[in-house]
Design a protein around this motif. Structure first.
Motif, PDB file in Angstrom:
ATOM      1  N   GLY A   9      -2.962 -22.565 -20.874  1.00 22.85           N
ATOM      2  CA  GLY A   9      -2.955 -23.548 -21.689  1.00 22.85           C
ATOM      3  C   GLY A   9      -2.645 -24.687 -20.929  1.00 22.85           C
ATOM      4  O   GLY A   9      -2.529 -25.127 -20.041  1.00 22.85           O
ATOM      5  N   ARG A  38      -2.615 -16.807 -32.554  1.00 32.59           N
ATOM      6  CA  ARG A  38      -2.104 -18.086 -32.437  1.00 32.59           C
ATOM      7  C   ARG A  38      -1.357 -18.579 -33.638  1.00 32.59           C
ATOM      8  O   ARG A  38      -1.432 -17.873 -34.714  1.00 32.59           O
ATOM      9  CB  ARG A  38      -3.195 -19.255 -32.202  1.00 32.59           C
ATOM     10  CG  ARG A  38      -4.097 -19.328 -33.368  1.00 32.59           C
ATOM     11  CD  ARG A  38      -5.162 -20.203 -33.229  1.00 32.59           C
ATOM     12  NE  ARG A  38      -6.134 -20.509 -34.293  1.00 32.59           N
ATOM     13  CZ  ARG A  38      -7.230 -21.298 -34.249  1.00 32.59           C
ATOM     14  NH1 ARG A  38      -7.553 -21.695 -33.174  1.00 32.59           N
ATOM     15  NH2 ARG A  38      -7.769 -21.265 -35.346  1.00 32.59           N
ATOM     16  N   VAL A  92       0.507 -22.348 -30.475  1.00 36.34           N
ATOM     17  CA  VAL A  92       0.865 -21.538 -29.393  1.00 36.34           C
ATOM     18  C   VAL A  92      -0.126 -20.132 -29.357  1.00 36.34           C
ATOM     19  O   VAL A  92       0.018 -19.554 -30.309  1.00 36.34           O
ATOM     20  CB  VAL A  92       2.514 -21.226 -29.419  1.00 36.34           C
ATOM     21  CG1 VAL A  92       2.573 -20.064 -28.256  1.00 36.34           C
ATOM     22  CG2 VAL A  92       3.282 -22.392 -29.382  1.00 36.34           C
ATOM     23  N   TYR A  93      -0.410 -19.765 -28.252  1.00 34.99           N
ATOM     24  CA  TYR A  93      -1.630 -18.568 -28.249  1.00 34.99           C
ATOM     25  C   TYR A  93      -0.763 -17.587 -27.610  1.00 34.99           C
ATOM     26  O   TYR A  93      -0.097 -17.683 -26.605  1.00 34.99           O
ATOM     27  CB  TYR A  93      -2.725 -18.993 -27.458  1.00 34.99           C
ATOM     28  CG  TYR A  93      -3.566 -19.989 -28.222  1.00 34.99           C
ATOM     29  CD1 TYR A  93      -3.427 -21.282 -28.410  1.00 34.99           C
ATOM     30  CD2 TYR A  93      -4.908 -19.422 -28.931  1.00 34.99           C
ATOM     31  CE1 TYR A  93      -4.182 -21.990 -29.316  1.00 34.99           C
ATOM     32  CE2 TYR A  93      -5.708 -20.319 -29.507  1.00 34.99           C
ATOM     33  CZ  TYR A  93      -5.472 -21.608 -29.956  1.00 34.99           C
ATOM     34  OH  TYR A  93      -6.210 -22.434 -30.723  1.00 34.99           O
ATOM     35  N   TYR A  94      -0.896 -16.384 -28.280  1.00 30.74           N
ATOM     36  CA  TYR A  94      -0.096 -15.288 -27.805  1.00 30.74           C
ATOM     37  C   TYR A  94      -0.991 -14.103 -27.559  1.00 30.74           C
ATOM     38  O   TYR A  94      -1.900 -13.853 -28.024  1.00 30.74           O
ATOM     39  CB  TYR A  94       0.830 -14.693 -28.705  1.00 30.74           C
ATOM     40  CG  TYR A  94       1.753 -15.746 -29.260  1.00 30.74           C
ATOM     41  CD1 TYR A  94       1.671 -16.673 -30.207  1.00 30.74           C
ATOM     42  CD2 TYR A  94       2.976 -15.459 -28.529  1.00 30.74           C
ATOM     43  CE1 TYR A  94       2.797 -17.487 -30.772  1.00 30.74           C
ATOM     44  CE2 TYR A  94       4.357 -16.517 -28.824  1.00 30.74           C
ATOM     45  CZ  TYR A  94       3.999 -17.438 -29.833  1.00 30.74           C
ATOM     46  OH  TYR A  94       4.968 -18.182 -30.187  1.00 30.74           O
ATOM     47  N   GLY A 114       3.586 -16.491 -24.956  1.00 31.55           N
ATOM     48  CA  GLY A 114       2.943 -17.622 -25.554  1.00 31.55           C
ATOM     49  C   GLY A 114       2.733 -18.726 -24.596  1.00 31.55           C
ATOM     50  O   GLY A 114       3.508 -19.119 -23.525  1.00 31.55           O
ATOM     51  N   THR A 115       1.541 -19.435 -24.882  1.00 35.52           N
ATOM     52  CA  THR A 115       0.987 -20.508 -24.114  1.00 35.52           C
ATOM     53  C   THR A 115       0.502 -21.561 -25.108  1.00 35.52           C
ATOM     54  O   THR A 115      -0.198 -21.295 -25.826  1.00 35.52           O
ATOM     55  CB  THR A 115       0.088 -20.098 -23.067  1.00 35.52           C
ATOM     56  OG1 THR A 115      -0.364 -21.346 -22.149  1.00 35.52           O
ATOM     57  CG2 THR A 115      -1.161 -19.719 -23.644  1.00 35.52           C
ATOM     58  N   GLN A 116       0.979 -22.873 -24.875  1.00 39.74           N
ATOM     59  CA  GLN A 116       0.958 -23.886 -25.750  1.00 39.74           C
ATOM     60  C   GLN A 116      -0.732 -24.674 -25.462  1.00 39.74           C
ATOM     61  O   GLN A 116      -0.875 -24.954 -24.211  1.00 39.74           O
ATOM     62  CB  GLN A 116       1.895 -24.846 -25.613  1.00 39.74           C
ATOM     63  CG  GLN A 116       1.463 -26.256 -26.575  1.00 39.74           C
ATOM     64  CD  GLN A 116       2.210 -25.832 -28.026  1.00 39.74           C
ATOM     65  OE1 GLN A 116       3.099 -25.356 -28.101  1.00 39.74           O
ATOM     66  NE2 GLN A 116       1.184 -26.124 -28.785  1.00 39.74           N
ATOM     67  N   THR A 118      -2.419 -27.916 -26.751  1.00 39.21           N
ATOM     68  CA  THR A 118      -2.323 -29.435 -27.354  1.00 39.21           C
ATOM     69  C   THR A 118      -3.374 -30.290 -27.166  1.00 39.21           C
ATOM     70  O   THR A 118      -4.211 -29.829 -26.303  1.00 39.21           O
ATOM     71  CB  THR A 118      -1.044 -30.028 -27.177  1.00 39.21           C
ATOM     72  OG1 THR A 118      -0.935 -30.311 -25.706  1.00 39.21           O
ATOM     73  CG2 THR A 118       0.218 -29.074 -27.591  1.00 39.21           C
TER      74      THR A 118
END
Length: 121
Positions: A9, A38, A92-94, A114-116, A118
């Motif tokens: 991310g 997400r 946030v992608y899970y 989770g990884t953000q 933006t």
């Protein structure tokens, strides 16, 4: 103990690309269906894409044609290539995986931390 560890991310400009990866680690028999979900600001968690162990894929309408999911079964890793990113992809992608345990007839859903993703102007 089964864990899903995500990476990839970050901040991206509109129209840019990012690749997320997620590896299933620990002691288990197999990782069957894997996928990405997400959760955007003020929104519920939604499906982005899934892939079976045989390679069949499914995408949300909002990302079809822009995102591509793939996996390396030998590495127990799933990838999400995201192209033509839009501000509405901010979330946030899970990572998710349905994992079958050793010496058990059962499987369970596991989630990454989770990884953000933006956007920067």
């Amino acid at each position: 103990q089964v864990q899903l560890v995500e990476s990839g991310g970050g901040s991206v400009q509109p129209g840019g690309s990012l690749t997320l990866s997620c590896t299933v680690s620990g002691s288990f028999f197999s990782a069957d269906s894997m996928g990405w979900y997400r959760q955007g600001p003020g929104k519920q968690r939604e499906l982005v894409a899934t892939i079976t162990s045989g390679g069949s894929t499914n995408y949300a309408d909002s990302v079809r044609g822009r995102f591509s999911i793939s996996r390396d079964n030998a590495l127990n890793t799933v990838y999400l290539q995201m192209n033509s990113l839009k501000p509405e992809d901010t979330a946030v992608y899970y990572c998710n995986a349905y994992v079958r345990l050793i010496n058990s007839p059962f499987g369970y859903d596991y989630w990454g931390q989770g990884t953000q993703v933006t956007f920067s102007s």
